[in-house]
Write an enzyme that holds these catalytic residues in place. Structure first.
Site, PDB file in Angstrom:
ATOM      1  CG  LEU A 128      27.106   4.528  -7.295  1.00 30.21           C
ATOM      2  CD1 LEU A 128      26.844   4.559  -8.140  1.00 30.21           C
ATOM      3  CD2 LEU A 128      27.472   6.122  -7.457  1.00 30.21           C
ATOM      4  CD  GLU A 130      27.026  -2.680  -6.577  1.00 30.59           C
ATOM      5  OE1 GLU A 130      27.661  -3.321  -6.684  1.00 30.59           O
ATOM      6  OE2 GLU A 130      25.736  -1.812  -7.071  1.00 30.59           O
ATOM      7  CD  GLU A 355      33.054   7.535  -8.419  1.00 29.62           C
ATOM      8  OE1 GLU A 355      32.206   8.149  -8.345  1.00 29.62           O
ATOM      9  OE2 GLU A 355      34.215   7.101  -8.698  1.00 29.62           O
TER      10      GLU A 355
END
Lengths: 360, 413, 360, 413
Positions: A128, A130, A355
Site C-alpha cells: 500500500l 509509497e 498505513e
C-alpha cells in the site's frame, strides 16, 4: 447498552495471546531487532494459535470464527505488547485473507483462502505505502490501467512486509484515480522486489521496496468493492498495536521507577516522574477506548472512517509520547540497548508513517 | 459485550434534555453570565418541578439491593445515565446546570453516610415544597487540596456540637443556607491531634444561628453558580447531625473516608459536565466551519491536512477520549466495581481536554471567538473550572499515580 | 557582536516604564477590567512619560528620540506587565504616528504629527482587523477603490481601539488586492462607529466595530509604501506585551506557590508545581529573546517578517499556556476575581487573535 | 547593545567548520552509526592535528586576567564562540563531534580545579603526540542524577589513594583509558559519612593497574561516541592526583563544587550540540519542502496555514528559542556572570526542543523519514541523548525551579 466488558470468547482469546506475547514473544524481541530477523519457530507458534485461520469460514478450510474488529483490537494490543515486529510478521497473512474475505468473489475465496489454512505459516502481504512525503491512500501514484481486458500495474511501493516470501500480495493501485485492491501472485512478471528496507524501527520485520513495472494481471485479480473498510480496519489494528507498545513501555518505566532510587527514595515517589507515569496511563487507556469504539462501529457495518482515523492519529501521537517518556524515566539507562525502551521508542515513532501495515 | 450504544431509555432521556438545553437554557445563558449573582428563578422553578423527589444527576455507587432487586436482570445504568444527562445539561449551560435546585454534594454525603433518620430528616424535603439546595463545605482559606488540614472545629457541648471556622468555595452554599430551606455538610475536626481520623462531617441546617454567608465569589466563569464563603461562629447543631460515627478511632467508612469516597461518584459527574461544555464548543466550531465551506477530511494524511483540520480533529478525539473514560468510570460504578483510579483518570483527562478544546475553539473563531456576542468565550471561561474543582488536575494525577504505583498518600504526595 | 545587554538609554527607559507599570498601572488594572473603563488620569500620566512624543522628530514637535524596535520591545514588556488594556490604550496614538513617520510624506507628517506632541493625550487608532474567521492581513475584505481621484473605503472593521475618540484612524484596506494604509480623519463621512465591542478580555480598553460605507477620502490620504514593516513591528510589540502579561502571571503564581501550604510544605516545593513554574520561566525568557531578535532585525532595516511572525505566534501560544498554568497553580483561588490571574488568562487568550492592535 | 550579529571572526570560524561538517563529517556519518564501536580514525587524526593544543569546544568561565588582559577592550567571545563551533560540528554529526580527541570534561575539571602542577602533568600531553582523550566518570550503576550518592571509595594508603568502585556512562572512557594516553577524572568518596563534602575528584591515568573498561555500551544514537563502564579494583593512584583539597571540610570550591560548577559551562555546550542536530533536521526538511514545492508563508494567519506549514514554523521557532537561550548562557559566562539558572534553562529547552523537532521531522518526511537511507532518523536517535546527559530534562528543570524559587536542593528535590 454501553459496556466495557469483553465477552467470554474475547477474554479467552485475549488471555491466550497475552500469555504467548509475554512468554514467547517478548523474550526474543531484542534479538529480533538486533539481528533483523524473526525466528521461524515463533512464527510457527503464532500460527498455531490460529489467529489467521480462525476468521476463515470452514468451507475454505478455516475455523469459521468471528471476524469482529473488537476482538482484533484486543488481540493486536497483546501482540503489540509482546513485540511490534513479530506482531506484524505473524499477522501478515491477514493482509491477504481479510480483503479476500471482505471483498473477494467466491472464486477468489476458493482460490486464495485454503492456502492460509494449513498446518504451517504461509506468508501473505499487501503493498500500500509509497515512498513519498505526504503519502495518501486516496491518491496513490501506483496506477492500474486496463489493457486488452487485463490490468497493468506500474509504480513503486515500500514497506511491504515479507515481500518475496509472500504467496500473494494485495497491491493497492489507482484505477482512474480511485484506490482499488488487486491480488497479485508472487511470481507475476513485472513484480520485482527491489531490496529489503533498512529502517529505524521494526527492524525484525523484513519489509521491502517493490517495483511494479508493466506488471500484467488478469481482470479477475481485482477485488471488487470499497477498500475503505479495509483501511479503517487496518487503522484500528495499528491503533491497538500502538496501545500494546505503549503499555509495554509504560509498565517497564513504572517498574523501573519504583525500583530505582535517587535522593534516598524511589524516583517514582518524585512528582515529576509519578505525574509522567499517570499521564501515560491515562493516555493509553484513552487510546484503547477510542480504538474499541471505532472497532465496534466497524463491526456494526457502519462507516467508521472518522472514528478509525481519529483513533489511529491519536494513537500515533500517544505512542510516541509514551515511549519517549519511558526513555526519559530511565534516563541514561533508557538510551542504551540493554533496556527495551529505546526499541519501543523507535518502533513507536513509526506509527505516524505506517498505513495498511496490519490487518487483524 | 463491548458496546457503545446507549439503551433506548437513555437515548430518550438524552434527547429530551437536549431539547431543554437548546430551547430553555441557551437563550438565557448570556444573561445569567452577565448578571452575576442573580438567580435564574424561572429555570430553577421549572427544574425543581421536573426533578424534585428524584435526582437527575445523582449517581453514586449502587447498593446490592438495588442492583439485584426488582427481579430484573438488566444491569443498572444509573451512573452512565447520569453522565449522559449532565453532559446534555452542561452542553446547554454549565452555570445553569449547577444552579438547579438539588441535594448536590451535601445530599450525596447524607445518602452515602447518613443513618435512616438523617436521610429522612434532610433528604425528604427535596420531594416537595419550594426549590431547595444542599451543599458541601470542605475547603478553607488555609488549604485547598490537602483536605486533612481542616481547621474548622466541632466541640461537643451537651446535646450539641459547636462549630467554629471559615469555609470557602462552597458551591451553592448561599442558596442552601440563605435562599432555601437547605443545608450544608461541613467538614470539621473534633480532634486536631488525630489528623484525618479526627475529621467528621456535620449537617448544618439553614437558619442555624451563627452561620453566615460572608461572600459570594466573583468568578471567571460559571457565574450563575453560587460559590460561597461561610463563617461559623459558635454555630450550635444537634448532636445527631454528625454523619457516621462521632468517635475518633480506626476505620470510619461513613465519616471522612465515606465523604472522600463520594468523589469517586462525583468526579465522573464533573467530567461529564466538562464534556458537555467541550461538546458545545466543538459543535459550534463544526457548524461555523461548515458554513465557511471548510471540510474535514478524516482520512487525509496528517501532513496533507490544513492546520484547522488537524486542530479540529484533535479537539474531537480529545473530547471523545474523555467521554469514553468517563463512561467507563460511571459504568464501573453501575457494576459495583471500585473505580477510584478510573474516576480520577476521567476527571483529569476531561478537565484538561475541555480547557484546551474551548481555548482552541476561541482561537479558531478569531475575532468572533473572542467576542461576547457569542457564547464560545463563555464556554472557555466555564470550562476551566473543571480543571480545578473536585480535585485539581494535579490532585487527580496524584491519585492516578498512587493507584498505578500502588503507593499510599504518605508515600506519594 | 552577540550581546544581550540593553544600552544605557534603553535601561533607563525600561526602568522608568517598569516603575510606572508597577506603581501606577497594576493597582488599577482590576478596576479597569470590571468597570470597562480606564481613568483619564493614568492615560495622562503615561502620556507624560513621553512614549509617543519621544519618537517624533523635533521638527514636528517631538523629542527626536530613537525609534528602535528593540527599545519598544523593552517598553512593551513592562507596560504589558502592568496591564494589557492600559498598555494598549496609552500606546494607541502610535497606531497613527508610527505609520506616518515610516510611510508618510512630509506633508502628511506636518499635518498629523504635531497633534500628538502636545501636553495632553490625544487618541489615535488603526482599523486593521475584520470580523471574520481566518482574518488575514494580506487579504483584507475592506476595499479601497479609486473614484474620480479620490479613494472610497467600504467594509467592516473590528477591534478598533478608542474608535470615536481617535483624532485619526489609519484604515488598512485592499487596493487591487494589496493591503494599503489610509489616513482617515475621525469626522470623515461614511466612517461610522457601530458599537463598542464586548469581549472576553482587555475589557478596560474601549474597542469598536467600525463600518466604512462609501467613505470618501482624498488620494493624498494614502500612506505610500510597504505596510509589511508596520505589521512586523506590531507583531513584535504584541509579542513583547505578551511576555509582559506572562511574566506578571508567572511572578504572581510563583509568589503564591511559595506562600501557600499543602501537606505541610509550600506547594512550590512540590515538583508538579515547581516544574510548571520552571517551564513558565523558560518559555517567557525564550519568547523575549525571539522578540528581541526580530526587533533587532527590523532595526537594521532588513525584512523581519519571518522572525516577527515566529515570535508573535510563539508568544501567543506561550502566554496562553503560562497564564492558564498560573490559574492552575492558584487552583480555586485562580478562578475567582479576587486574584489577577484569571484576568491575565482572558487577556492572554487574545493574542492569537490580535493583529495590528499595538505599535510601539 | 542588544545585538545578534556574530563578529567577523566568529562567522569565519563558523563557515570553516561548516565546510568540514559538510565535506568530511556527513559523508562518513552513516558508516560510523552502523559500525558501532569502530573508531573513525582518519577523522580523529585530522581533528587532532587541527585542534591539539587548543580547545575548539572548551569554554568555561573566563578568569579576570584573560578578560581584561592583552590590552584589548573587546569583551571575550570564547563561550559564545564555542556554542557556534559545537553547533556546526553537531550539524555535521554529533557522534563524530563527540569522538574528537580532546581533554573533554576530564580536562575541564583539571582546568577548573587543578593545581599548576596537575595542569602541567595532565593537560600538556594534549599539545602533542598521538590523539588523546580525557573523560569524567561520575555516574554509577546505583545512581544517576543524584550525584551525592557516590559509592566508589578512595582510601589513603601511604603515598597513594586506593580506588574501588564501578562507573558507568563515562563518555570517551574507553578512548581515554585504553585507546590513548589519556585519563579519567573519577568521583569517589573519601568519607561516606560526610555526604557531599566527602566526595572528591581523582585523576586516574591510562594504564593504571586495577582499572578496566568492562563494557562499551550499545546505544540508541551517538553510536560513534564511546560510553564506557569502568571498574576500579584496588586502583592505586598517586596522592597528588586528587583535585582540590583532599581534606573533608567546609566549603571546597575546587572539589565537588568545582566539578559541579563545570556543568554551568558544559550545559550550554550540550545545548549547542543539540541545536546543531536540530538544525540539521530543519535544514533537511526545508530543502525537501522546497523540492516538493511547499512554500512557508510566515505571515499567513495560523488558521489558514497547512498543518505542515505550522509544524515547520514551530520547529524553527523552537530551535531558534533554544539557540538564543544558549547564546545568552554562554555570553554570560564570557562576561564572568553567574549563569547557573540560564545554563540549565538552555539545556532543558534545547534537549526537549530538539527531541521534538527531530521526531516531527521524521514524521513529516513519511516513509523516507523513517528509513535509514537518509540521516534524518539517525538525527532523531542522536538528538534524544541531549534530553538525558549532563542532567536530564528533569534535573535541569529542578535546577531552574530552585533558582527561580530561591530554594536549596534540600528544600526542593
Amino acid at each position: 447498552m454501553i459496556s466495557f466488558e469483553p465477552n467470554e470468547d474475547q477474554r479467552m482469546m485475549r488471555d491466550t495471546v497475552a500469555s504467548f506475547a509475554i512468554n514467547q514473544v517478548r523474550p526474543i524481541a531484542r534479538d529480533a531487532d538486533e539481528s533483523c530477523q524473526i525466528p521461524d519457530s515463533i512464527v510457527q507458534q503464532a500460527w498455531e494459535l490460529g489467529l489467521i485461520q480462525s476468521a476463515i469460514p470452514e468451507e475454505h478450510g478455516g475455523y469459521g470464527g468471528d471476524r469482529s474488529a473488537v476482538t482484533s483490537a484486543l488481540v493486536c494490543e497483546e501482540l503489540g505488547y509482546g513485540d511490534l515486529s513479530i506482531a506484524l510478521h505473524v499477522l501478515a497473512p491477514r493482509l491477504v485473507t481479510y480483503p479476500v474475505l471482505e471483498l473477494g468473489s467466491d472464486e477468489q475465496k476458493n482460490e486464495v483462502l485454503p492456502a492460509y489454512c494449513g498446518d504451517s505459516f504461509v506468508a501473505g502481504t499487501a503493498a500500500l505505502m509509497e515512498p513519498a512525503m505526504g503519502f495518501d491512500v486516496n491518491q496513490l501514484s501506483v496506477t492500474a490501467s486496463r489493457q486488452n481486458g487485463d490490468y497493468v500495474l506500474d509504480g513503486a511501493k515500500c514497506y511491504v512486509p515479507l515481500g518475496p516470501d509472500a504467496r500473494h500480495t494485495v497491491v493497492y493501485a489507482a484505477e482512474d484515480g480511485e484506490t482499488k485492491a488487486f491480488l497479485v501472485g508472487s511470481d507475476t512478471p513485472g513484480l520485482a522486489v527491489v531490496e529489503r528496507e533498512k529502517i529505524m524501527g521494526i527492524k525484525g520485520l523484513a519489509t521491502y521496496e517493490l517495483k511494479l513495472d508493466n506488471c500484467k494481471i488478469p481482470a479477475s485479480a481485482r477485488l471488487e468493492g470499497d477498500v475503505k473498510p479495509i483501511f479503517n480496519r487496518s487503522r484500528i489494528a495499528l491503533a491497538s498495536l500502538a496501545v500494546g507498545v505503549a503499555r509495554a513501555a509504560f509498565e517497564y518505566a513504572r517498574d523501573y521507577a519504583k525500583d530505582r532510587h535517587a535522593f534516598g527514595v524511589p524516583i517514582a515517589q518524585k512528582q515529576a516522574i509519578a505525574f509522567m507515569l499517570a499521564e501515560m496511563a491515562i493516555e493509553i487507556d484513552a487510546t484503547r477506548l477510542l480504538a474499541w469504539e471505532a472497532a465496534w462501529k466497524l463491526d456494526r457495518g457502519e462507516d467508521a472512517t472518522r472514528e478509525s482515523c481519529l483513533a489511529k492519529n491519536y494513537a500515533a501521537d500517544m505512542v510516541l509520547k509514551v515511549t519517549d517518556n519511558a526513555v526519559q524515566v530511565l534516563g541514561g539507562h533508557g538510551y542504551i540497548r540493554d533496556h527495551m525502551v529505546e526499541l519501543w521508542l523507535r518502533n513507536g515513532r513509526g506509527f505516524a508513517t505506517f498505513e495498511g501495515l496490519a490487518l487483524a | 459485550m463491548i458496546d457503545f450504544e446507549m439503551s433506548e431509555d437513555m437515548k430518550g432521556m438524552r434527547d429530551m434534555i437536549n431539547q431543554v438545553a437548546e430551547g430553555t437554557m441557551r437563550p438565557i445563558s448570556r444573561q445569567y453570565d452577565e448578571e452575576e449573582h442573580t438567580d435564574p428563578v424561572d429555570w430553577q422553578k421549572m427544574m425543581w418541578d421536573v426533578s424534585k423527589g428524584t435526582s437527575v444527576f445523582g449517581g453514586g455507587p449502587q447498593d446490592k439491593k438495588e442492583r439485584s432487586g426488582n427481579g430484573s436482570s438488566k444491569p443498572s445504568e444509573r451512573n452512565v445515565g447520569a453522565t449522559v444527562t449532565i453532559e446534555e445539561l452542561s452542553w446547554g449551560d454549565a452555570g445553569l446546570y449547577l444552579s438547579i435546585p438539588n441535594p448536590g454534594l451535601g445530599g450525596a454525603a447524607v445518602s452515602a453516610a447518613g443513618t435512616p433518620d438523617q436521610k429522612k430528616r434532610f433528604l425528604e424535603r427535596f420531594g416537595s415544597g419550594e426549590p431547595k439546595w444542599a451543599a458541601m463545605a470542605i475547603t478553607e482559606p488555609g488549604f485547598g487540596s490537602d483536605s486533612a488540614a481542616v481547621a474548622t472545629t466541632a466541640v461537643r457541648d451537651g446535646d450539641h456540637w459547636v462549630l467554629n471556622g471559615t469555609k470557602i468555595f462552597c458551591t451553592s452554599g448561599h442558596r442552601a443556607l440563605e435562599k432555601s430551606e437547605g443545608f450544608v455538610v461541613v467538614w470539621a475536626t473534633v480532634d486536631k491531634s488525630a489528623g484525618r481520623a479526627g475529621i467528621k462531617a456535620f449537617v448544618v441546617d439553614h437558619g442555624t444561628p451563627g452561620v453566615t454567608v460572608t461572600k459570594v465569589e466573583d468568578k471567571l466563569g460559571i457565574r450563575c453558580s453560587d460559590t460561597a464563603a461561610i463563617v461559623l461562629e459558635d454555630a450550635r447543631i444537634p448532636l445527631d447531625n454528625v454523619l457516621g460515627d462521632p468517635e475518633v478511632k480506626g476505620p470510619d467508612k461513613k465519616g471522612f473516608k465515606g465523604a472522600m469516597a463520594t468523589f469517586d461518584a462525583t468526579r465522573p459527574a464533573v467530567a461529564a459536565s466538562a464534556i458537555g461544555i467541550g461538546r458545545a464548543a466543538v459543535d459550534f466550531v463544526r457548524d461555523e466551519l461548515a458554513k465557511a465551506g471548510v471540510e474535514i477530511h478524516y482520512d487525509r494524511p496528517v501532513m496533507k491536512q490544513s492546520a484547522l483540520e488537524r486542530d479540529f480533529m484533535e479537539m474531537e478525539a480529545n473530547l471523545q477520549a474523555a467521554r469514553l473514560l468517563t463512561w467507563r468510570a460511571a459504568w464501573m460504578m453501575d457494576r459495583g466495581m471500585q473505580n477510584n483510579l478510573e474516576a480520577s483518570m476521567c476527571k483529569s483527562k476531561a478537565g484538561l481536554a475541555v480547557t484546551q478544546v474551548t481555548q482552541k475553539a476561541v482561537e479558531i473563531l478569531g475575532p468572533l471567538g473572542y467576542s461576547r456576542k457569542i457564547l464560545l468565550e463563555k464556554w472557555m471561561r466555564d470550562a476551566k473550572i473543571n480543571d480545578i474543582f473536585e480535585g485539581t488536575q494535579q490532585i487527580n494525577l496524584l491519585i492516578v499515580a498512587r493507584r498505578i504505583l500502588d503507593y499510599s498518600s504518605k508515600e506519594l504526595n
